[in-house]
Design a protein around this motif. Sequence first.
Motif, PDB file in Angstrom:
ATOM      1  N   ASN A 218       0.755  -1.211   0.064  1.00 54.34           N
ATOM      2  CA  ASN A 218       0.103   0.002  -0.090  1.00 54.34           C
ATOM      3  C   ASN A 218       0.853   1.358  -0.072  1.00 54.34           C
ATOM      4  OD1 ASN A 218      -2.536   1.093  -0.136  1.00 54.34           O
ATOM      5  ND2 ASN A 218      -2.692   1.478   1.953  1.00 54.34           N
ATOM      6  N   GLY A 219       2.135   1.242   0.257  1.00 48.75           N
ATOM      7  CA  GLY A 219       3.055   2.150   0.347  1.00 48.75           C
ATOM      8  C   GLY A 219       3.985   2.221  -0.751  1.00 48.75           C
ATOM      9  N   LEU A 220       3.748   1.195  -1.572  1.00 45.63           N
ATOM     10  CA  LEU A 220       4.931   0.945  -2.580  1.00 45.63           C
ATOM     11  C   LEU A 220       4.070   0.777  -3.889  1.00 45.63           C
ATOM     12  CD1 LEU A 220       7.946   0.306  -3.263  1.00 45.63           C
ATOM     13  CD2 LEU A 220       7.373  -2.113  -2.972  1.00 45.63           C
ATOM     14  N   CYS A 221       3.702   1.843  -4.617  1.00 46.78           N
ATOM     15  CA  CYS A 221       2.828   1.844  -5.604  1.00 46.78           C
ATOM     16  C   CYS A 221       3.131   2.908  -6.561  1.00 46.78           C
ATOM     17  CB  CYS A 221       1.262   1.818  -5.302  1.00 46.78           C
ATOM     18  SG  CYS A 221       0.286   1.986  -6.572  1.00 46.78           S
ATOM     19  N   SER A 222       3.257   2.483  -7.998  1.00 48.06           N
ATOM     20  CA  SER A 222       3.414   3.715  -8.957  1.00 48.06           C
ATOM     21  C   SER A 222       2.581   4.871  -9.047  1.00 48.06           C
ATOM     22  CB  SER A 222       3.493   2.978 -10.462  1.00 48.06           C
ATOM     23  OG  SER A 222       2.353   2.329 -10.891  1.00 48.06           O
ATOM     24  N   SER A 223       1.519   4.803  -8.270  1.00 53.98           N
ATOM     25  CA  SER A 223       0.412   5.984  -8.085  1.00 53.98           C
ATOM     26  C   SER A 223       1.181   6.937  -7.333  1.00 53.98           C
ATOM     27  CB  SER A 223      -0.823   5.452  -7.428  1.00 53.98           C
ATOM     28  OG  SER A 223      -0.601   4.859  -6.289  1.00 53.98           O
ATOM     29  N   ILE A 224       2.267   6.485  -6.657  1.00 50.17           N
ATOM     30  CA  ILE A 224       2.748   7.550  -5.827  1.00 50.17           C
ATOM     31  C   ILE A 224       3.559   8.613  -6.881  1.00 50.17           C
ATOM     32  CG2 ILE A 224       4.599   8.140  -4.258  1.00 50.17           C
ATOM     33  CD1 ILE A 224       3.835   5.468  -3.170  1.00 50.17           C
ATOM     34  N   THR A 225       4.330   8.138  -7.734  1.00 49.28           N
ATOM     35  CA  THR A 225       5.040   8.730  -8.911  1.00 49.28           C
ATOM     36  C   THR A 225       3.990   9.328  -9.677  1.00 49.28           C
ATOM     37  OG1 THR A 225       5.472   6.765 -10.093  1.00 49.28           O
ATOM     38  CG2 THR A 225       7.057   7.423  -8.813  1.00 49.28           C
ATOM     39  N   GLU A 226       2.865   8.959  -9.790  1.00 55.35           N
ATOM     40  CA  GLU A 226       1.687   9.339 -10.818  1.00 55.35           C
ATOM     41  C   GLU A 226       1.642  10.846 -10.033  1.00 55.35           C
ATOM     42  OE1 GLU A 226      -0.999  10.062 -13.927  1.00 55.35           O
ATOM     43  OE2 GLU A 226       0.857   8.893 -13.673  1.00 55.35           O
ATOM     44  N   SER A 227       1.431  10.980  -8.989  1.00 56.11           N
ATOM     45  CA  SER A 227       0.962  12.156  -8.371  1.00 56.11           C
ATOM     46  C   SER A 227       2.136  13.385  -8.411  1.00 56.11           C
ATOM     47  CB  SER A 227       0.634  12.387  -6.727  1.00 56.11           C
ATOM     48  OG  SER A 227       2.107  11.730  -6.204  1.00 56.11           O
ATOM     49  N   ALA A 228       3.417  12.898  -8.607  1.00 53.98           N
ATOM     50  CA  ALA A 228       4.632  13.729  -8.933  1.00 53.98           C
ATOM     51  C   ALA A 228       4.411  14.078 -10.234  1.00 53.98           C
ATOM     52  CB  ALA A 228       5.846  13.296  -8.836  1.00 53.98           C
ATOM     53  N   HIS A 229       4.006  13.236 -11.346  1.00 63.65           N
ATOM     54  CA  HIS A 229       3.914  13.128 -12.723  1.00 63.65           C
ATOM     55  C   HIS A 229       2.713  14.432 -13.008  1.00 63.65           C
ATOM     56  CE1 HIS A 229       4.095  12.411 -17.011  1.00 63.65           C
ATOM     57  NE2 HIS A 229       2.540  12.332 -16.880  1.00 63.65           N
ATOM     58  N   ILE A 230       1.835  14.531 -12.158  1.00 59.30           N
ATOM     59  CA  ILE A 230       0.754  15.483 -12.361  1.00 59.30           C
ATOM     60  C   ILE A 230       1.386  16.873 -12.083  1.00 59.30           C
ATOM     61  CG2 ILE A 230      -1.525  16.257 -11.542  1.00 59.30           C
ATOM     62  CD1 ILE A 230      -2.258  13.245 -11.150  1.00 59.30           C
ATOM     63  N   ARG A 231       1.957  16.955 -11.142  1.00 62.73           N
ATOM     64  CA  ARG A 231       2.418  18.195 -10.512  1.00 62.73           C
ATOM     65  C   ARG A 231       3.530  18.654 -11.441  1.00 62.73           C
ATOM     66  NH1 ARG A 231       6.520  19.529  -7.127  1.00 62.73           N
ATOM     67  NH2 ARG A 231       6.905  17.252  -6.443  1.00 62.73           N
ATOM     68  N   LEU A 232       4.504  17.854 -11.987  1.00 62.06           N
ATOM     69  CA  LEU A 232       5.516  18.418 -12.737  1.00 62.06           C
ATOM     70  C   LEU A 232       5.431  18.592 -14.148  1.00 62.06           C
ATOM     71  CD1 LEU A 232       8.402  16.612 -10.381  1.00 62.06           C
ATOM     72  CD2 LEU A 232       7.470  18.826 -10.308  1.00 62.06           C
ATOM     73  N   VAL A 233       4.446  17.548 -14.677  1.00 59.09           N
ATOM     74  CA  VAL A 233       4.352  17.523 -16.105  1.00 59.09           C
ATOM     75  C   VAL A 233       2.927  17.923 -16.528  1.00 59.09           C
ATOM     76  CG1 VAL A 233       4.361  16.010 -18.024  1.00 59.09           C
ATOM     77  CG2 VAL A 233       6.000  15.746 -16.237  1.00 59.09           C
ATOM     78  N   LYS A 234       1.970  17.416 -16.075  1.00 60.40           N
ATOM     79  CA  LYS A 234       0.389  17.634 -16.511  1.00 60.40           C
ATOM     80  C   LYS A 234       0.199  19.115 -16.337  1.00 60.40           C
ATOM     81  CE  LYS A 234      -1.025  12.952 -16.539  1.00 60.40           C
ATOM     82  NZ  LYS A 234      -2.183  11.942 -16.099  1.00 60.40           N
ATOM     83  N   LYS A 235       0.332  19.569 -15.200  1.00 60.10           N
ATOM     84  CA  LYS A 235      -0.400  20.825 -14.740  1.00 60.10           C
ATOM     85  C   LYS A 235       0.714  21.791 -15.533  1.00 60.10           C
ATOM     86  CE  LYS A 235      -2.606  19.972 -10.444  1.00 60.10           C
ATOM     87  NZ  LYS A 235      -2.589  20.399  -9.094  1.00 60.10           N
ATOM     88  N   PRO A 236       2.376  21.848 -15.549  1.00 60.77           N
ATOM     89  CA  PRO A 236       2.793  22.925 -16.411  1.00 60.77           C
ATOM     90  C   PRO A 236       2.554  22.665 -17.625  1.00 60.77           C
ATOM     91  CG  PRO A 236       4.091  21.627 -14.630  1.00 60.77           C
ATOM     92  CD  PRO A 236       3.109  21.181 -14.661  1.00 60.77           C
ATOM     93  N   TRP A 237       2.194  21.416 -18.139  1.00 54.98           N
ATOM     94  CA  TRP A 237       1.682  21.436 -19.713  1.00 54.98           C
ATOM     95  C   TRP A 237       0.625  22.262 -20.199  1.00 54.98           C
ATOM     96  CZ3 TRP A 237       2.546  20.452 -24.777  1.00 54.98           C
ATOM     97  CH2 TRP A 237       1.559  20.169 -25.383  1.00 54.98           C
ATOM     98  N   ARG A 238      -0.246  22.127 -19.139  1.00 51.05           N
ATOM     99  CA  ARG A 238      -1.675  22.990 -19.216  1.00 51.05           C
ATOM    100  C   ARG A 238      -1.512  24.652 -19.411  1.00 51.05           C
ATOM    101  NH1 ARG A 238      -4.148  18.867 -15.141  1.00 51.05           N
ATOM    102  NH2 ARG A 238      -4.715  17.203 -16.420  1.00 51.05           N
ATOM    103  N   ARG A 239      -0.360  24.942 -18.590  1.00 55.03           N
ATOM    104  CA  ARG A 239      -0.323  26.437 -18.325  1.00 55.03           C
ATOM    105  C   ARG A 239       0.726  26.894 -19.450  1.00 55.03           C
ATOM    106  NH1 ARG A 239       2.001  27.357 -12.649  1.00 55.03           N
ATOM    107  NH2 ARG A 239       2.258  29.560 -13.423  1.00 55.03           N
ATOM    108  N   SER A 240       1.268  25.953 -20.295  1.00 56.31           N
ATOM    109  CA  SER A 240       2.150  26.293 -21.240  1.00 56.31           C
ATOM    110  C   SER A 240       1.357  26.693 -22.641  1.00 56.31           C
ATOM    111  CB  SER A 240       3.045  25.210 -21.900  1.00 56.31           C
ATOM    112  OG  SER A 240       2.420  24.253 -22.463  1.00 56.31           O
TER     113      SER A 240
END
Length: 535
Positions: A218-240
Amino acid sequence: RFDNLDGQGGRRSQELTESLFDTLGVTALWDDYGIVSDILPFTHSFPRADIHELLAPDLLHQIIKGTFKDHLVTWVNDYLELVHTSAEAAKIVADIDRRIAAVPPFPGLRRFPEGRGFKQWTGDDSKALMKVYLPAISGHVPPQMVEALRHFLEFCYLARRSVLDEDDLVSIDNSVENFHKARVIFREVGVRPDGFSLPRQHSIVHYRHLIQEFGAPNGLCSSITESAHIRLVKKPWRRSSRYKALGQMLLINQRNDKLAASRVDFKTRGMLNNSLFSLENEPLPQSLSDDGEDDDGGAVDDRDIWGEVTLARKPITSIPFDAEGLAVYFDIPSFPELVSRFLYEQEHPDLQIPLVDVPIAQCPPAIGKIRVYPSAVATFYAPSNIAGLGGMFRERIRAISSWRSGPARYDCIFVEQDENAKGFRGLHVARVRLFFEITHERRKYPCALVTWFSAIADEPCPETGMWIVKPDCARGGDRIMSVIHVDTILRGAHLIGRAGPDRVPRRLLHSDSLDAFQEFYVNKYIDHHSHEIAY
């Protein structure tokens, strides 16, 4: 063999791979083991870099989005299209969607107003669908198919617990074995004629070993890195501007990092302790104040309690403050009598006869001041949920005639019955009609007016694994009601109507669902804590 992943054989290892390189030819390596002979990872000779020992569980992609969404949900639809005409299959799928859309609300539960028929699936979509999918297909597919999904969900909820012991590992093994036995129905009906040699589905076989190696997943899941992907990639992409976006995204992240660092520095210097406009002594408007009355709950950092239920901070105003007036206002003629019997029970905690058999003349009159509240907050220990420090979780239970300017919302609850009984056998299910506090002889009693449900059998449903309850009604058909102390409430409960083979009306709203069905599933899959107590 890669075309029979669940067959006989042990786990792959680096030693086995090296032996195969020395023994077999190029064709045999690829055809039998899926190994490309002329490619060797550059980490092959690195110490402590054996890829066979480094593969950890991936709950999001292997289990939630993989086996559940991509396999089982798809197979159910394929089955319906295989055994029915296109028109009939479309009608059944539409009914499944209506059942999902009609699921009653619950804190943190994502609603599917149009069912599960949307193109872009996210991990959160799959997690939400897992909570409500089983009752939706029951009656439309063979019982063994429902059982297959049930055993898989059991595995999912066990594997996603934050704390696992040896008994849990045995239960995980049993769930995997039962799932493998039940899923053959998909091969027998022609949905999976080639079997089940699927890497993501095969991965569940190794979860016991992986849990022993890496700990609770439960503490070892790729969804953890997905949250970072949203913050570092998806949201900046939408603002670009979308044109040569990489440089813009890097600049946005750089500025966000600087802002975050500045905030830490300002807070350390004490610059953010008070309001920026020096209005800390002036109350904020009610819509902006942090009174917590409109939230659904979540993680809470409270280590001093094991569990409690408290009424909301603010009572409802502009309504009567006496039992007789409230009986008229809410159209509950028996309300004064129910309150009187509750007060008698509080004064006689060792009562040996049923409360309804006590003559009403012996009960104290309900003449104290009564304040009605729109909700109550249950705080309890639920470490497998997204909890705060110490594993504490908070959940809001509502009983209000109009929520967010919409329809009424009267939530269901678990009420403690027998603390020595295990699971659901030690609980009652009720639906809250009213939260209130009555003052009697200078003492305040926080209460709830509830209607009751009773289990229809002594065991859970063999197909879904969930208990089935029905409303308790008097001879005239009215729901049986009583007043209980909020201290007897454990937490909120989620009920889903049991439709069976019948079709759900097209115009059924989720807000009317708890009044529309004769029987209900006690949804233990609504969250991890419910799964641990409602078995």
